[in-house]
Design an enzyme around this catalytic site. Structure first.
Site, PDB file in Angstrom:
ATOM      1  N   ASP A  65       0.830  -1.210   0.000  1.00  0.00           N
ATOM      2  CA  ASP A  65       0.000   0.000   0.000  1.00  0.00           C
ATOM      3  C   ASP A  65       0.865   1.261   0.000  1.00  0.00           C
ATOM      4  O   ASP A  65       2.083   1.190   0.151  1.00  0.00           O
ATOM      5  CB  ASP A  65      -0.973  -0.005   1.193  1.00  0.00           C
ATOM      6  N   ASN A 124      -7.564  -2.213  14.345  1.00  0.00           N
ATOM      7  CA  ASN A 124      -8.975  -2.487  14.017  1.00  0.00           C
ATOM      8  C   ASN A 124      -9.113  -3.646  13.035  1.00  0.00           C
ATOM      9  O   ASN A 124     -10.163  -3.830  12.428  1.00  0.00           O
ATOM     10  CB  ASN A 124      -9.644  -1.227  13.447  1.00  0.00           C
ATOM     11  N   HIS A 126      -7.421  -4.084  10.243  1.00  0.00           N
ATOM     12  CA  HIS A 126      -7.173  -3.809   8.823  1.00  0.00           C
ATOM     13  C   HIS A 126      -5.893  -4.483   8.352  1.00  0.00           C
ATOM     14  O   HIS A 126      -4.978  -4.746   9.129  1.00  0.00           O
ATOM     15  CB  HIS A 126      -7.208  -2.308   8.502  1.00  0.00           C
ATOM     16  N   GLU A 131      -9.653  -1.306   5.220  1.00  0.00           N
ATOM     17  CA  GLU A 131     -10.289  -0.965   6.487  1.00  0.00           C
ATOM     18  C   GLU A 131     -11.552  -1.812   6.697  1.00  0.00           C
ATOM     19  O   GLU A 131     -12.039  -2.439   5.738  1.00  0.00           O
ATOM     20  CB  GLU A 131     -10.679   0.523   6.467  1.00  0.00           C
TER      21      GLU A 131
END
Ligand code: GLP
Length: 232
Positions: A65, A124, A126, A131
């Site tokens: 990414d 979280n 991800h 996400e």
């Protein structure tokens, strides 16, 4: 899914690094998917240490990414991170690296596919910048970052201007890799790891989609594993 619970953070780091080094030693033309983040920094240092005498010249690397909108060479860009932690210490060529772009899927396909994809995990759940709410068949695309992720990465931005978007391989793109190696270290990941182990194909925690991959290895240090109870 294979889980490797290590006795220390250092052991977890070295375990992941050795998987990459052994792959390159046995297959010098390997294609490796690289992740960024604090978790991965010591892994790259360990790869450099373990790889003395190993040639990386035939390898090719794909980044997982990158932030959208940062100028080339920005100190908080993942490109800068990779230059600092991988390209320079291993004396590699820029031409051995590919960064997310609009034609990323084609480039990945032309390479023959990723042999080992390294992954971290967000608090979280991800993966890359997929996400919560990402789908299992998502491909490389521009994604909007959650407030939680922006907050978690704030300390990496000296000038405090944090992009709100990123380009990320999708979950489907990641699942195309021949093997996945995820490393989680530290207490801040313990909840995400507990959730990951207790749920399947749950968009609230995109990492759960990876559990259906036939070669998914999760490497944990004692703190990241502190909320799970595996009798192994
Ligand atoms: C970042 C990256 C991920 C990384 C994760 C965890 O936002 N996009 O690739 O795995 O969050 O980062 P860290 O290792 O710094 O906790």
């Amino acid at each position: 899914m294979r889980i490797i619970q290590c006795k220390s953070q250092q052991e977890a780091i070295e375990t992941v690094a050795s998987m990459v080094v052994e792959k390159i030693q046995s297959h010098p033309a390997s294609v490796i998917g690289l992740a960024t983040g604090r978790t991965m920094e010591p892994v790259y240092a360990s790869i450099a240490k373990q790889a003395e005498g190993t040639s990386f010249q035939k390898c090719f690397f794909f980044m997982l990414d990158e932030y959208v909108g940062l100028p080339d060479g920005h100190p908080s860009s993942f490109k800068h991170y990779i230059r600092t932690h991988v390209i320079n210490p291993l004396k590699l060529q820029e031409s051995q690296f590919s960064y997310p772009s609009t034609h990323y899927e084609e480039t990945l396909k032309e390479s023959g596919g990723v042999d080992i994809q390294l992954l971290g995990i967000g608090r979280n759940g991800h993966v890359g910048f997929n996400e919560p709410g990402s789908t299992k068949n998502s491909r490389t695309r521009v994604v909007k970052l959650t407030e939680e992720t922006i907050e978690a990465n704030r300390d990496q931005f000296v000038d405090q201007k944090i992009p709100s978007e990123a380009l990320s391989m999708g979950i489907g793109t990641i699942l195309d890799a021949k093997s996945l190696v995820m490393l989680a270290t530290g207490k801040s990941k313990a909840d995400a790891i507990k959730y990951l182990l207790n749920h399947h194909d749950d968009p609230k925690c995109p990492a759960t989609f990876l559990k259906s991959h036939p070669h998914f290895t999760l490497v944990l240090d004692p703190e990241a594993a502190s909320r799970i109870n595996l009798n192994i």
